[in-house]
Design a protein around this motif. Structure first.
Motif, PDB file in Angstrom:
ATOM      1  N   GLY A   1     -50.775 -96.919 -32.917  1.00 30.38           N
ATOM      2  CA  GLY A   1     -49.344 -96.763 -32.660  1.00 30.38           C
ATOM      3  C   GLY A   1     -48.610 -98.045 -33.012  1.00 30.38           C
ATOM      4  N   LEU A   2     -47.498 -97.921 -33.740  1.00 33.77           N
ATOM      5  CA  LEU A   2     -46.707 -99.080 -34.150  1.00 33.77           C
ATOM      6  C   LEU A   2     -45.314 -98.993 -33.560  1.00 33.77           C
ATOM      7  CD1 LEU A   2     -47.646 -99.154 -37.952  1.00 33.77           C
ATOM      8  CD2 LEU A   2     -48.769-100.355 -36.067  1.00 33.77           C
TER       9      LEU A   2
ATOM     10  N   ALA B   1     -47.543 -97.899 -27.424  1.00 37.75           N
ATOM     11  CA  ALA B   1     -48.460 -97.031 -26.681  1.00 37.75           C
ATOM     12  C   ALA B   1     -48.030 -95.579 -26.780  1.00 37.75           C
ATOM     13  CB  ALA B   1     -48.522 -97.471 -25.213  1.00 37.75           C
ATOM     14  N   GLU B   2     -46.732 -95.322 -26.677  1.00 37.75           N
ATOM     15  CA  GLU B   2     -46.237 -93.949 -26.779  1.00 37.75           C
ATOM     16  C   GLU B   2     -46.495 -93.379 -28.169  1.00 37.75           C
ATOM     17  OE1 GLU B   2     -42.171 -94.311 -25.608  1.00 37.75           O
ATOM     18  OE2 GLU B   2     -42.635 -94.221 -23.463  1.00 37.75           O
ATOM     19  N   ASN B   3     -46.326 -94.201 -29.194  1.00 35.54           N
ATOM     20  CA  ASN B   3     -46.557 -93.733 -30.559  1.00 35.54           C
ATOM     21  C   ASN B   3     -48.038 -93.531 -30.867  1.00 35.54           C
ATOM     22  OD1 ASN B   3     -43.819 -93.722 -31.149  1.00 35.54           O
ATOM     23  ND2 ASN B   3     -43.822 -95.830 -31.892  1.00 35.54           N
TER      24      ASN B   3
ATOM     25  N   GLU C   1     -48.411-103.274 -31.908  1.00 33.10           N
ATOM     26  CA  GLU C   1     -49.529-102.511 -32.464  1.00 33.10           C
ATOM     27  C   GLU C   1     -50.463-102.124 -31.328  1.00 33.10           C
ATOM     28  OE1 GLU C   1     -51.414-104.084 -36.000  1.00 33.10           O
ATOM     29  OE2 GLU C   1     -49.729-105.461 -36.335  1.00 33.10           O
ATOM     30  N   ALA C   2     -50.675-100.831 -31.166  1.00 25.61           N
ATOM     31  CA  ALA C   2     -51.581-100.320 -30.131  1.00 25.61           C
ATOM     32  C   ALA C   2     -52.767 -99.659 -30.822  1.00 25.61           C
ATOM     33  CB  ALA C   2     -50.858 -99.303 -29.246  1.00 25.61           C
ATOM     34  N   VAL C   3     -53.980-100.121 -30.515  1.00 29.25           N
ATOM     35  CA  VAL C   3     -55.175 -99.608 -31.178  1.00 29.25           C
ATOM     36  C   VAL C   3     -56.319 -99.480 -30.172  1.00 29.25           C
ATOM     37  CG1 VAL C   3     -54.578-100.628 -33.415  1.00 29.25           C
ATOM     38  CG2 VAL C   3     -55.976-101.933 -31.807  1.00 29.25           C
TER      39      VAL C   3
END
Length: 215
Positions: A12-13, A127-129, A26-28
């Motif tokens: 998610g970006l 996080a939502e994306n 950036e969520a990974v």
């Protein structure tokens, strides 16, 4: 024994701007501390001209002493970056996850409250994306049936939310399904009653599987 846990569905970006300062989130997923630190290093290299690369991660086997939680402010005032990012992860009870927020300074100081708001907003949007899934301990099963039972089996699986991982067509049809651990007897009963015991069920080992989280 593996336990159920929540994690990101995919990368998610996000981007958040406040008084010309840009915050790139950036969520990974990250399974280990080494993996998380390697990803942070790659972000530093990619955005080499940015002033700060703040982060938080929760990695390692969930619910065990091997799980590691860490956050970093990377030069921002203590508690204004890493902690707000970490709260996004802990508030959602996530595991095997990492969020990095990169800041390009815009020339205006944002103050403590402004920084907390900016880092939290960028992390929350990332996080939502990324979306969420629940990773569950499951059991693989092989269900063998005649061709005349294909429609009935497909209807049964769909009606009961049973995941079909694959289908093989030989002299008979073989469905490879994944069910929650502990649901073996219930699943056998469903199939037995639906097919008048004409289908054969065999356990085929343990497997973790994912279910989307709908909030």
């Amino acid at each position: 024994m593996a336990i159920d846990y929540r994690t990101f569905m995919h990368e998610g970006l996000s981007e958040y701007t406040d008084r010309k300062s840009r915050f790139l989130g950036e969520a990974v997923r990250a399974a280990t501390q080494e993996e998380a630190e390697a990803y942070i290093a790659s972000v530093r290299k990619r955005y080499y001209d940015a002033r700060h690369h703040c982060f938080a991660y929760i990695v390692g086997e969930p619910g065990t002493p091997d799980e590691v939680t860490r956050a970093g402010d990377d030069g921002e005032p203590s508690g204004t970056a890493g902690r707000p990012i970490l709260e996004i992860l802990t508030g959602r009870e996530l595991h095997h996850v990492l969020i990095v927020v990169t800041r390009y300074f815009g020339g205006t100081l944002l103050g403590t409250g402004g920084l907390v708001r900016a880092y939290s907003s960028a992390a929350k949007a990332a996080a939502e994306n990324a979306g969420l899934v629940t990773v569950r301990a499951g059991l693989r099963m092989k269900v063998t049936a005649g061709y005349d039972l294909i429609g009935k089996m497909q209807y049964l699986f769909e009606k009961n939310g049973i995941t079909v991982a694959g289908t093989e067509y030989t002299d008979k049809v073989v469905f490879r399904i994944v069910i929650p651990a502990g649901n073996e007897e219930r699943t056998r009963k469903l199939i037995r009653e639906a097919t008048n015991a004409a289908a054969v069920c065999e356990a085929d080992g343990a497997e973790m599987y994912e279910e989307p989280v709908r909030e």
